[in-house]
Design a protein around this motif. Structure first.
Motif, PDB file in Angstrom:
ATOM      1  N   PRO A  33     -15.261   1.570  13.275  1.00 29.65           N
ATOM      2  CA  PRO A  33     -14.995   0.402  12.401  1.00 29.65           C
ATOM      3  C   PRO A  33     -14.335  -0.570  13.069  1.00 29.65           C
ATOM      4  O   PRO A  33     -13.649  -0.510  14.147  1.00 29.65           O
ATOM      5  N   ASP A  34     -14.483  -1.756  12.471  1.00 32.78           N
ATOM      6  CA  ASP A  34     -13.842  -3.182  13.107  1.00 32.78           C
ATOM      7  C   ASP A  34     -12.176  -2.768  12.727  1.00 32.78           C
ATOM      8  O   ASP A  34     -12.048  -2.315  11.721  1.00 32.78           O
ATOM      9  N   VAL A  35     -11.323  -3.171  13.309  1.00 35.07           N
ATOM     10  CA  VAL A  35      -9.878  -3.056  13.168  1.00 35.07           C
ATOM     11  C   VAL A  35      -9.161  -4.339  13.304  1.00 35.07           C
ATOM     12  O   VAL A  35      -9.519  -5.186  14.327  1.00 35.07           O
ATOM     13  N   ASP A  36      -8.008  -4.531  12.365  1.00 30.70           N
ATOM     14  CA  ASP A  36      -7.495  -5.781  12.321  1.00 30.70           C
ATOM     15  C   ASP A  36      -5.972  -5.620  12.369  1.00 30.70           C
ATOM     16  O   ASP A  36      -5.688  -4.586  11.697  1.00 30.70           O
ATOM     17  N   ALA A  37      -5.169  -6.573  13.062  1.00 27.34           N
ATOM     18  CA  ALA A  37      -3.658  -6.171  13.027  1.00 27.34           C
ATOM     19  C   ALA A  37      -2.952  -7.260  12.059  1.00 27.34           C
ATOM     20  O   ALA A  37      -3.676  -8.272  11.740  1.00 27.34           O
ATOM     21  N   SER A  38      -2.061  -6.857  11.345  1.00 25.06           N
ATOM     22  CA  SER A  38      -1.209  -7.804  10.249  1.00 25.06           C
ATOM     23  C   SER A  38       0.129  -7.749  10.598  1.00 25.06           C
ATOM     24  O   SER A  38       0.628  -6.332  11.230  1.00 25.06           O
ATOM     25  N   ALA A  39       1.029  -8.257  10.154  1.00 22.96           N
ATOM     26  CA  ALA A  39       2.423  -8.190   9.835  1.00 22.96           C
ATOM     27  C   ALA A  39       3.127  -8.511   8.700  1.00 22.96           C
ATOM     28  O   ALA A  39       2.579  -9.545   7.811  1.00 22.96           O
ATOM     29  N   LEU A  40       3.913  -7.936   8.063  1.00 19.08           N
ATOM     30  CA  LEU A  40       4.835  -8.237   6.950  1.00 19.08           C
ATOM     31  C   LEU A  40       6.266  -8.704   7.103  1.00 19.08           C
ATOM     32  O   LEU A  40       6.932  -7.585   7.945  1.00 19.08           O
ATOM     33  N   LEU A  41       6.759  -9.687   6.826  1.00 17.44           N
ATOM     34  CA  LEU A  41       8.031  -9.977   6.771  1.00 17.44           C
ATOM     35  C   LEU A  41       8.956  -9.519   5.518  1.00 17.44           C
ATOM     36  O   LEU A  41       8.586 -10.077   4.664  1.00 17.44           O
ATOM     37  N   LEU A  42       9.806  -8.483   5.795  1.00 22.50           N
ATOM     38  CA  LEU A  42      10.410  -7.772   4.460  1.00 22.50           C
ATOM     39  C   LEU A  42      11.991  -8.396   4.335  1.00 22.50           C
ATOM     40  O   LEU A  42      12.666  -8.503   5.370  1.00 22.50           O
ATOM     41  N   VAL A  43      12.253  -8.373   3.119  1.00 23.44           N
ATOM     42  CA  VAL A  43      13.662  -8.534   2.725  1.00 23.44           C
ATOM     43  C   VAL A  43      13.839  -7.474   1.683  1.00 23.44           C
ATOM     44  O   VAL A  43      13.272  -7.689   0.764  1.00 23.44           O
ATOM     45  N   VAL A  92      13.284 -15.613  13.727  1.00 22.55           N
ATOM     46  CA  VAL A  92      13.164 -14.835  12.627  1.00 22.55           C
ATOM     47  C   VAL A  92      14.138 -15.370  11.760  1.00 22.55           C
ATOM     48  O   VAL A  92      15.367 -15.293  12.014  1.00 22.55           O
ATOM     49  N   GLU A  93      14.006 -15.519  10.264  1.00 21.06           N
ATOM     50  CA  GLU A  93      14.934 -16.240   9.585  1.00 21.06           C
ATOM     51  C   GLU A  93      16.281 -14.941   9.287  1.00 21.06           C
ATOM     52  O   GLU A  93      15.622 -13.650   9.291  1.00 21.06           O
ATOM     53  N   PRO A  94      17.538 -15.481   9.176  1.00 24.34           N
ATOM     54  CA  PRO A  94      18.333 -14.324   8.995  1.00 24.34           C
ATOM     55  C   PRO A  94      18.185 -13.264   7.940  1.00 24.34           C
ATOM     56  O   PRO A  94      18.651 -12.103   7.876  1.00 24.34           O
ATOM     57  N   ALA A  95      17.513 -13.656   6.736  1.00 20.79           N
ATOM     58  CA  ALA A  95      17.261 -12.871   5.676  1.00 20.79           C
ATOM     59  C   ALA A  95      16.213 -11.804   5.965  1.00 20.79           C
ATOM     60  O   ALA A  95      16.443 -10.785   5.133  1.00 20.79           O
ATOM     61  N   VAL A  96      15.217 -12.069   6.821  1.00 17.69           N
ATOM     62  CA  VAL A  96      14.203 -10.910   7.066  1.00 17.69           C
ATOM     63  C   VAL A  96      15.054  -9.900   7.950  1.00 17.69           C
ATOM     64  O   VAL A  96      15.508 -10.070   8.984  1.00 17.69           O
ATOM     65  N   GLU A  97      14.774  -8.731   7.048  1.00 12.81           N
ATOM     66  CA  GLU A  97      15.665  -7.471   7.659  1.00 12.81           C
ATOM     67  C   GLU A  97      14.384  -6.836   8.837  1.00 12.81           C
ATOM     68  O   GLU A  97      14.870  -5.897   9.581  1.00 12.81           O
ATOM     69  N   THR A 138      -6.841  10.647  10.192  1.00 13.27           N
ATOM     70  CA  THR A 138      -8.198  11.346   9.663  1.00 13.27           C
ATOM     71  C   THR A 138      -8.890  10.031   8.339  1.00 13.27           C
ATOM     72  O   THR A 138      -9.925   9.360   9.137  1.00 13.27           O
ATOM     73  N   VAL A 139      -8.709  10.263   7.339  1.00 13.89           N
ATOM     74  CA  VAL A 139      -9.620   9.366   6.493  1.00 13.89           C
ATOM     75  C   VAL A 139      -8.485   8.185   6.040  1.00 13.89           C
ATOM     76  O   VAL A 139      -9.156   7.377   5.110  1.00 13.89           O
ATOM     77  N   GLU A 140      -7.522   7.701   6.758  1.00 17.48           N
ATOM     78  CA  GLU A 140      -6.900   6.454   6.337  1.00 17.48           C
ATOM     79  C   GLU A 140      -7.713   5.328   6.763  1.00 17.48           C
ATOM     80  O   GLU A 140      -8.118   5.294   8.005  1.00 17.48           O
ATOM     81  N   THR A 141      -7.618   4.116   6.096  1.00 14.72           N
ATOM     82  CA  THR A 141      -7.959   3.129   6.062  1.00 14.72           C
ATOM     83  C   THR A 141      -7.450   1.808   6.387  1.00 14.72           C
ATOM     84  O   THR A 141      -7.519   1.005   6.651  1.00 14.72           O
ATOM     85  N   ALA A 142      -5.959   2.134   6.429  1.00 14.08           N
ATOM     86  CA  ALA A 142      -4.782   1.228   6.953  1.00 14.08           C
ATOM     87  C   ALA A 142      -3.674   2.272   7.565  1.00 14.08           C
ATOM     88  O   ALA A 142      -3.508   3.284   7.054  1.00 14.08           O
ATOM     89  N   PHE A 143      -2.939   1.558   8.314  1.00 14.34           N
ATOM     90  CA  PHE A 143      -1.891   2.283   9.115  1.00 14.34           C
ATOM     91  C   PHE A 143      -0.667   1.262   9.302  1.00 14.34           C
ATOM     92  O   PHE A 143      -0.754   0.153   9.709  1.00 14.34           O
ATOM     93  N   LEU A 144       0.478   1.681   9.057  1.00 13.22           N
ATOM     94  CA  LEU A 144       1.562   1.145   9.387  1.00 13.22           C
ATOM     95  C   LEU A 144       2.085   1.888  10.706  1.00 13.22           C
ATOM     96  O   LEU A 144       2.696   2.988  10.725  1.00 13.22           O
ATOM     97  N   LEU A 145       1.919   1.087  11.980  1.00 12.92           N
ATOM     98  CA  LEU A 145       1.938   1.642  13.030  1.00 12.92           C
ATOM     99  C   LEU A 145       3.259   1.603  13.358  1.00 12.92           C
ATOM    100  O   LEU A 145       3.923   2.555  14.319  1.00 12.92           O
ATOM    101  N   GLY A 146       4.070   0.497  13.337  1.00 11.81           N
ATOM    102  CA  GLY A 146       5.377   0.374  13.844  1.00 11.81           C
ATOM    103  C   GLY A 146       6.125  -0.778  13.036  1.00 11.81           C
ATOM    104  O   GLY A 146       5.479  -1.510  12.221  1.00 11.81           O
ATOM    105  N   GLU A 147       7.521  -1.033  13.316  1.00 10.70           N
ATOM    106  CA  GLU A 147       8.161  -1.976  12.853  1.00 10.70           C
ATOM    107  C   GLU A 147       9.399  -2.500  13.650  1.00 10.70           C
ATOM    108  O   GLU A 147       9.959  -1.918  14.392  1.00 10.70           O
ATOM    109  N   PHE A 148       9.916  -3.857  13.481  1.00 15.52           N
ATOM    110  CA  PHE A 148      11.035  -4.447  14.122  1.00 15.52           C
ATOM    111  C   PHE A 148      11.966  -4.146  13.052  1.00 15.52           C
ATOM    112  O   PHE A 148      11.685  -4.571  11.879  1.00 15.52           O
ATOM    113  N   TYR A 149      13.303  -3.993  13.308  1.00 15.14           N
ATOM    114  CA  TYR A 149      14.426  -3.979  12.268  1.00 15.14           C
ATOM    115  C   TYR A 149      15.475  -4.232  13.102  1.00 15.14           C
ATOM    116  O   TYR A 149      15.776  -4.128  14.248  1.00 15.14           O
TER     117      TYR A 149
END
Length: 435
Positions: A33-43, A92-97, A138-149
């Motif tokens: 399958p084709d694979v795509d990277a993404s990122a989410l900024l969380l508060v 990165v904005e101070p509010a982003v954890e 195995t059957v996953e179609t999305a993965f949370l691989l890592g995070e900065f915190y």
């Protein structure tokens, strides 16, 4: 900078670099399958709005701290395929954890994606800071691989390795993103009840307790679109209007893998080989306006065009080595689409190779409003140094994109530009040009 850390799931390492590149890698091949990277900024564990989601349809955060740089294929056909997200931790904005780094599979599950990994690299020095290899998908179609915190005013990176069976839409929704496609409910959880459509007021409404007058509100934001368009030989055209791309900027991105080439010349010419070993591709466009004017936008002769006056097409620069992560970009101003009769986007090999064969270049057309359109240049079988990429034409007031991927072989003494002109009947006069 210390040595790279190979991480187990749940482990964390400090990140002292201000600017880093997060590289998602895997081995491509038949049936993968084709694979795509993404990122989410969380508060507080959620995004503040859909703008905190950085991915292929929304490639840069408004703060400039996170940017999706796109895919690269291996230059020799033997290395990993990569998709990269650049993070400037200092912006990165101070509010982003937390900044969550995710992967999604298009056309299959991650159990069919070999060699999946994520690594963090110092963007300035190039040293690898950390690497996490995922081996239990195995059957996953999305993965949370890592995070900065953040921890006590400093940044750390954690290997997560959490899979989702609901794809990118499910992962994004869990973090508060509103997507434009329904998410299948998890097993055991009640299906969401769709809201009832607003009723049309009748002539004699039933009595009801008085309700406070609602304050006027702004137009609700549009949900995030996760759709992509891939043009193929079997399905070569797409309407920009049907994809929502009727205004704003249409960015055409050309990217390729830098590779060294060895010609077998003697040591006496080694210096010349070193100077010209890098591959240099040039992104160009022939245009014809509705008033009959014709021309070319290209690096040769510094004909970079203009975005807000004719020809409404602009080349942002000349990547002479392929080292720039963003590749080369050509922008078409769709606010003036009524002035464009046709635009032919093409690419030439300026130096460093004799053909497009095995160069693994990729092309993405990204409307400011609408789904990206992409295709690859992997099927060249002739000694071609010029390739017609895509043709934009007006059809019933709409701009239609047609995948060309047409490899042309210039005759002796004929320039690549003149070769494209003759193939598509532009009818222009050409003179020699230099960078």
């Amino acid at each position: 900078m210390g040595a790279s850390v190979s991480m187990l799931k749940g482990a964390n390492v400090p990140v002292h670099a201000r600017k880093v590149r997060v590289e998602l890698g895997w081995r491509s091949g038949a049936g993968v399958p084709d694979v795509d990277a993404s990122a989410l900024l969380l508060v507080s564990g959620k995004v503040r709005s859909d703008a905190d989601f950085v991915f292929y349809n929304q490639p840069q955060h408004s703060s400039g701290a996170v940017r999706h740089e796109g895919k690269r294929a291996p230059g020799d056909g033997d290395g990993p395929m990569t998709d990269t997200v650049a993070v400037d931790l200092g912006r990165v904005e101070p509010a982003v954890e937390r900044i969550v780094l995710a992967a999604s599979a298009d056309g299959g599950a991650f159990g069919s994606v070999p060699g999946l990994y994520v690594r963090v690299v110092d963007a300035d020095g190039g040293a690898e800071i950390a690497r996490y290899d995922s081996t239990d998908a195995t059957v996953e179609t999305a993965f949370l691989l890592g995070e900065f915190y953040r921890r006590q005013g400093a940044w750390k990176f954690r290997a997560v390795g959490q899979g989702y069976g609901s794809g990118l839409a499910g992962l994004a929704t869990d973090f508060g993103i509103t997507v434009d496609e329904p998410r299948r409910p998890s097993a055991g959880s009640p299906a969401p009840v769709p809201p009832r459509p607003e009723a049309v007021p009748s002539a004699a409404p039933a009595a009801a307790p008085p309700q406070p007058e609602a304050a006027p509100s702004a137009t609700p934001p549009q949900p995030v679109r996760l759709t992509k368009v891939t043009l193929t030989k079997e399905s070569p055209t797409v309407s920009l209007a049907k994809q929502g791309g009727t205004s704003g900027a249409l960015r055409v991105n050309l990217n390729w893998q830098t590779r060294k080439q060895f010609t077998g010349w003697g040591a006496k010419l080694g210096r010349a080989v070193a100077q010209h070993a890098d591959l240099d591709l040039d992104l160009c466009a022939l245009y014809e306006l509705t008033d009959g004017r014709k021309g070319v936008v290209q690096a040769l002769g510094n004909a970079f065009g203009s975005l807000h006056q004719p020809p409404y097409i602009h080349l942002d620069g000349d990547d002479r080595t392929g080292a720039l992560a963003a590749g080369e970009n050509l922008t078409v101003n769709l606010d003036h689409r009524d002035r464009l009769r046709r635009v032919l986007v093409f690419v030439t090999i300026y130096e460093g190779a004799r053909s497009f064969a095995d160069l693994h270049a990729t092309v993405t057309l990204q409307p400011q409003h609408g789904a990206p359109v992409d295709f690859s240049l992997d099927d060249c079988t002739v000694p071609s140094t010029v390739c017609a990429l895509a043709l934009l034409t007006r059809e019933n007031g709409d701009l239609v994109v047609r995948r060309e991927a047409r490899y042309l072989v210039p005759q002796r003494g004929v320039s690549p530009q003149r070769t494209v002109d003759q193939a598509y009947g532009w009818g222009m006069n050409w003179t020699p040009g230099r960078k």
